[in-house]
Design a protein around this motif. Structure first.
Motif, short mmCIF file in Angstrom:
data_model
loop_
_atom_site.label_atom_id
_atom_site.label_comp_id
_atom_site.label_asym_id
_atom_site.label_seq_id
_atom_site.Cartn_x
_atom_site.Cartn_y
_atom_site.Cartn_z
N ASN A 1 0.84 -1.19 0.00
CA ASN A 1 0.00 0.00 0.00
C ASN A 1 0.88 1.24 0.00
OD1 ASN A 1 -2.96 -0.97 0.49
ND2 ASN A 1 -1.65 -2.20 1.81
N LEU A 2 1.74 1.31 -1.03
CA LEU A 2 2.77 2.34 -1.01
C LEU A 2 2.17 3.74 -0.95
CD1 LEU A 2 5.34 0.75 -3.43
CD2 LEU A 2 5.34 0.80 -0.95
N LYS A 3 1.06 3.94 -1.67
CA LYS A 3 0.47 5.28 -1.69
C LYS A 3 -0.03 5.68 -0.30
CE LYS A 3 -1.15 7.41 -5.85
NZ LYS A 3 -1.91 7.00 -7.03
N ARG A 4 -0.80 4.77 0.31
CA ARG A 4 -1.32 5.09 1.64
C ARG A 4 -0.19 5.19 2.66
NH1 ARG A 4 -5.70 1.55 4.22
NH2 ARG A 4 -5.18 2.79 6.04
N MET A 5 0.85 4.35 2.47
CA MET A 5 1.96 4.39 3.40
C MET A 5 2.63 5.75 3.38
SD MET A 5 2.26 1.91 5.32
CE MET A 5 3.82 2.33 6.09
N LYS A 6 2.64 6.39 2.20
CA LYS A 6 3.29 7.69 2.11
C LYS A 6 2.59 8.70 3.03
CE LYS A 6 5.91 9.98 -1.42
NZ LYS A 6 6.12 10.19 -2.84
#
Lengths: 293, 253
Positions: free
Chosen positions: B117-122
């Protein structure tokens, strides 16, 4: 000069495999602080799973490789869930875990030897095609080892470099009780660490076994390479593990050049002892203040 | 508004009754002190609330949920945070990372969550960074953010542990001797901090184990006095500290 360059090239390939072993061992050692001897068992099980898949079930090579890595992961995770985790929950000391781990290693190796026999199993027959780089020669398998090793090790670093999860996992190595008190699930993190570690052990095992074959007793050798690389490089630095592994590969290459390959184990332990004596925190760890030790 | 209710809690170890039939009520918006001689079972009570030790008998209810014997990390997720008696920091990690660790909880729903969930992790990571800086500032450790925690002084490590607790957003704070080993100025800081916490957010419940009666007198609204595993006495602070029995057993007056 050509001999030296050839040995350096070989060392570079070996460094890739050693690095895989070091990362697999280091993952467990840094996040759980216990000496994971059964790592050698995972190493052996992965390759023998390939032997079983190819020679008994007649799977094609790529499927067998998948099966090998998968069974290695399964073995690693099962060992944690059935032995280490229950032991740790009941308050076992690191010494007890070490002995349990040694027991698991012996159990697994003997089981493999009973089923498959003690002799070396060859996975790929025929002569490996090789390429020449000027006067130097490199086999196809070595190219594969080099690429697989360095790509995995670097890729993994890129993924975990800033990863929140990995920070939690490293924190777990320092004070596990504290990590759970902050609401992080240790059980889940352990599962992941054991699975990842087994992937590295399995891949290292397979690329080696496809080259020179496998026998049930090589696991201990693999474990020692991984463990010494991590301790020499510095437990808390990822690139320290790789540095330690590369140093081992390089020195072993030099030993072959000057003496013979029989000196390799002496080199491994020699460098371990020298590091522990003069720089116990590892070659690539920052120096610590006295009160932090 | 969540309060903590403990009902007839008992715990024995090696045949020794350490906590026996303890019933207590801790209300939100209030600092409750837990006092008593060494070995009275105060820290054990904290261990039981956070599930570090298994409860033999009895029930612990936080808000309207029973949290008895849940796995420790789930108890923490319900909002129960703890400051340990022996300060525990992650020595190899920087002060900033120490505080940030307390905000990781939500990223651990599944082991693969942070990988996929790279986007949310950002955005989660940005949020974590902001929160960690805020609380480091709150305890005046902002300039130490890149120092390894082990290199901080004892008092600073304690403040760091407090910042971590606050960053975790816990609504029930179990503080085990937060002022022990601190110098008078530091103690004042911690007390100011405690008052600030409780006045800024009335939904927080604070339980304090403390041997320093000056501290208890200054911040606690309510006191439970424990002796030999039982609650021997409780009531308003001045009331308990003025009691004859308490003064004899504990204060030696």
């Amino acid at each position: 000069m050509i001999l030296l360059s050839q040995l350096l090239l070989n060392a570079l390939v070996n460094a890739a495999i050693f690095s895989l072993l070091a990362v697999g061992f280091g993952l467990i050692y840094r996040s759980m602080r216990f000496f994971y001897i059964a790592y050698g068992a995972v190493y052996v099980i992965a390759s023998y799973a390939v032997v079983a898949a190819m020679q008994i079930s007649g799977f094609p090579l790529y499927l067998s490789i998948g099966a090998g890595v998968f069974l290695g992961v399964l073995a690693g995770v099962l060992m944690d869930r059935t032995v280490y985790l229950p032991l740790e929950r009941s308050g076992a000391t690191p010494g007890v875990l070490l002995i349990a781990s040694l027991g698991l290693y012996i159990l697994a190796v003997n089981a493999v030897a009973l089923i498959f026999g003690n002799e070396v199993k060859i996975l790929s027959r025929g002569i490996e095609p090789s390429f020449s780089l000027g006067p130097l020669v490199i086999t196809r398998m070595q190219v594969i080892q080099f690429l697989v090793g360095w790509i995995l090790v670097t890729g993994f670093w890129l993924i975990i470099r800033k990863n929140t999860l990995m920070k939690g996992i490293w924190a777990m190595g320092e004070t596990p009780n504290l990590v759970t008190a902050l609401g992080l699930p240790c059980g889940l993190m352990r599962l992941l660490v054991f699975a990842l570690s087994s992937v590295f052990a399995g891949v290292a095992s397979l690329v080696t076994a496809l080259d020179v074959g496998i026998d049930p007793h090589v696991g201990m050798h693999a474990l020692l390479i991984g463990a010494v690389a991590v301790i020499v490089g510095g437990v808390d630095v990822y690139w320290g593990w790789i540095g330690g592994a590369s140093l081992l590969a390089l020195l072993q290459g030099m030993a072959v050049w000057q003496f013979s390959s029989r000196w390799n184990d002496l080199i491994t332990f020699g460098i371990l002892i020298i590091t522990l004596l003069f720089r116990p925190q590892g070659l690539f760890s920052p120096r610590k203040r006295r009160e932090e030790r | 508004m969540k309060g903590l209710k403990i009902k007839k809690l008992s715990k024995a170890m090696n045949g020794l009754k350490i906590v026996e039939q303890v019933t207590a009520n801790f209300l939100p918006g209030r600092i409750t002190a837990l006092i008593g001689p060494n070995g009275a079972g105060k820290t054990t009570l904290f261990h039981l609330i956070t599930s570090e030790l298994k409860v033999d008998k009895g029930e612990i209810v936080y808000g309207d949920e029973t949290i008895t014997n849940l796995p420790p990390y789930l108890v923490a997720r319900k909002g129960v945070g703890r400051l340990f008696q022996d300060i525990r920091v992650f020595g190899n990690m920087t002060a900033f990372e120490n505080v940030a660790t307390a905000c990781y909880g939500p990223c651990f729903e599944t082991p693969w969550f942070p990988f996929f969930n790279l986007k949310r992790m950002k955005s989660i990571n940005n949020d974590i960074r902001e929160r960690a800086f805020h609380w480091l500032n709150f305890v005046d450790l902002a300039e130490k953010k890149d120092h390894p925690a082990a290199s901080l002084s004892y008092g600073q490590q304690k403040l760091l542990a407090i910042a971590r607790l606050l960053a975790g957003g816990f609504s029930l704070l179990l503080l085990d001797e937060p002022t022990a080993g601190l110098n008078p100025v530091m103690i004042k800081n911690v007390l100011r901090l405690l008052e600030k916490i409780i006045t800024e957010d009335r939904s927080k419940t604070v339980i304090l184990v403390e041997h320093n009666m000056g501290v208890v007198n200054e911040v606690a609204d309510w006191v439970y006095f424990m002796n030999e595993g039982r609650i021997a006495f409780f009531g308003r602070t001045d009331h308990v500290l003025g009691d004859k029995e308490v003064r004899e057993i504990y204060l030696g007056l």
